[in-house]
Design an enzyme around this catalytic site. Structure first.
Site, PDB file in Angstrom:
ATOM      1  N   LYS A 129       2.677  11.448   6.794  1.00  0.00           N
ATOM      2  CA  LYS A 129       1.826  11.252   7.959  1.00  0.00           C
ATOM      3  C   LYS A 129       2.338  11.980   9.197  1.00  0.00           C
ATOM      4  CE  LYS A 129      -0.377   7.029   6.351  1.00  0.00           C
ATOM      5  NZ  LYS A 129      -1.648   7.665   5.962  1.00  0.00           N
TER       6      LYS A 129
ATOM      7  N   ASP B 156       9.551   2.955   1.775  1.00  0.00           N
ATOM      8  CA  ASP B 156       8.345   3.731   2.084  1.00  0.00           C
ATOM      9  C   ASP B 156       8.104   3.650   3.594  1.00  0.00           C
ATOM     10  OD1 ASP B 156       5.825   4.744   2.552  1.00  0.00           O
ATOM     11  OD2 ASP B 156       4.897   3.793   0.814  1.00  0.00           O
TER      12      ASP B 156
ATOM     13  N   PHE C  40       0.858  -1.182   0.000  1.00  0.00           N
ATOM     14  CA  PHE C  40       0.000   0.000   0.000  1.00  0.00           C
ATOM     15  C   PHE C  40       0.894   1.232   0.000  1.00  0.00           C
ATOM     16  CE2 PHE C  40      -2.347   3.557   1.688  1.00  0.00           C
ATOM     17  CZ  PHE C  40      -3.476   3.524   0.896  1.00  0.00           C
TER      18      PHE C  40
END
Length: 406
Positions: A261, A232, A147
């Site tokens: 984030k 990531d 993801f």
């Protein structure tokens, strides 16, 4: 005098969203109006312990005083210039973020998906200009069940049909291999490979933690093949796993790290591509950009986030409380939990399907004052703010036990 409008209830607000918001999310039926630390409060004043923390965007809790102060201070001075001009906050932010991550340069963006897209562009540019891959032939190897976001390019290499279906045609140039399989990765790499892009821990897949040696194996394979290792760390980074970056569990330094984030402290969207000078140095004016990327408000908040991480306090808390989380979940195996995976203060918990789906368990937890979120099947994710106390964490685990027993 006109009477003040009556405040709408949770049910009324949820119904009001239905006709005017695109249905791209299926939230739990709670309407948050206030938050502080690890706690949120709905419009009726009911309190909930936040065990999701905005998918790690709220690593430092809701409205951390140092982050709120940094934002207020900057709001009174300057919020946006665009990158047409310099601003007085960006250099300090880039210097400190590069130092924190052990890298040379920073490419500031806004969202996590933008960081991934930017990383892809940089890797391809590097492949053509430095590695010598023929034009338009560069490939990037990714892992199944990944993801990395939901833009058209990113869903092109997703294996989640919900994310892909109906959004083609898809962008070529990606090879998908099983996660945690070094032999498959080695077989997929060839002279056209620009980079290997992976999550050090797969979050959306259910907090999948690879075997010891996998990350160092990826680093060695990419080094031997002369391609980039792009990590990531948008969910796994910035303290979540007990280290600043999850790759540090194997003492690995990737060529490129993608951040987002928590970098915005739960206040503004902030993301970044950080990497070596050899890689990020391939970009020239006009080849990539973002009007809001590196804006002074984002840089001020991002600098305050880095300052919190520079102390090491939050990494230590994640490691110590992660041991409490693991202990509590271990006790629940065989008592409604069929298995779990955790790293630091982050866990994917597989509930016995006979007890309920992940959605149903999350709804039961909500009714008991705990906010968590399901992923696939009967798996729920737990990722509380790193500011949660041990007492609060143990209470949440006790509530989970109660819900599973019912």
């Amino acid at each position: 005098m006109t009477a003040p409008a009556r405040a709408r209830t949770s049910d009324e607000l949820i119904r009001a969203e239905e006709p005017v918001l695109a249905h791209n999310y299926h939230p739990l039926p709670v309407v948050v109006a206030h938050a502080e630390g690890a706690w949120v409060e709905d419009v009726e004043g009911r309190r909930y312990l936040d065990m999701l923390a905005g998918y790690s965007a709220l690593n430092f809790g809701h409205r951390h005083p140092a982050l709120i102060e940094a934002a207020h201070r900057q709001l009174d001075r300057l919020t946006l210039t665009s990158r047409a001009f310099h601003n007085d906050k960006l250099a300090g932010f880039a210097e400190r973020l590069a130092r924190l991550t052990g890298q040379d340069m920073v490419l500031p963006m806004n969202t996590g998906a933008e960081a991934v897209e930017s990383g892809i562009k940089v890797a391809r540019k590097w492949a053509y200009e430095v590695k010598g891959v023929p034009a338009d032939r560069a490939t990037i190897v990714v892992a199944a069940d990944n993801f990395h976001g939901r833009t058209t390019t990113i869903v092109s290499f997703s294996t989640d049909e919900t994310a892909r279906s109906g959004f083609g045609p898809f962008t070529p140039g990606f090879r998908i291999v099983p996660y945690n399989d070094l032999a498959a990765l080695e077989a997929a790499i060839d002279e056209t490979t620009a980079a290997v892009l992976i999550e050090p821990v797969q979050g959306e897949a259910g907090v999948i933690v690879p075997d010891d040696g996998y990350l160092s194996g990826v680093r060695e394979l990419t080094r031997r093949a002369g391609c980039l290792f792009v990590a990531d760390e948008i969910q796994s980074g910035l303290g979540r796993t007990g280290r600043t970056l999850a790759v540090e569990h194997e003492n690995v330094v990737p060529d490129v790290v993608l951040l987002g984030k928590a970098l915005g402290g739960g206040i503004v969207p902030v993301s970044a591509v950080v990497g070596s000078r050899e890689v990020l140095g391939v970009l020239r004016p006009g080849e990539h950009g973002s009007t809001f990327g590196g804006n002074p408000l984002a840089a001020a908040v991002g600098t305050a986030v880095v300052e919190l991480l520079e102390t090491g306090e939050f990494q230590r808390r994640a490691a110590e409380l992660g041991a409490v989380l693991r202990e509590g979940l271990t006790d629940l195996v065989g008592r409604g939990v069929v298995g779990f995976r955790s790293r630091g203060l982050w866990a994917g918990v597989d509930v016995d399907p006979a007890i309920g789906t992940g959605r149903e368990i999350s709804e039961r937890l909500m009714r008991e004052g705990i906010l968590a979120k399901d992923t696939h099947g009967s798996t729920i994710r737990l990722a509380p703010p790193l500011t949660i106390t041990e007492t609060e964490l143990r209470s949440a685990l006790g509530t989970l036990a109660k819900v599973l027993a019912v």
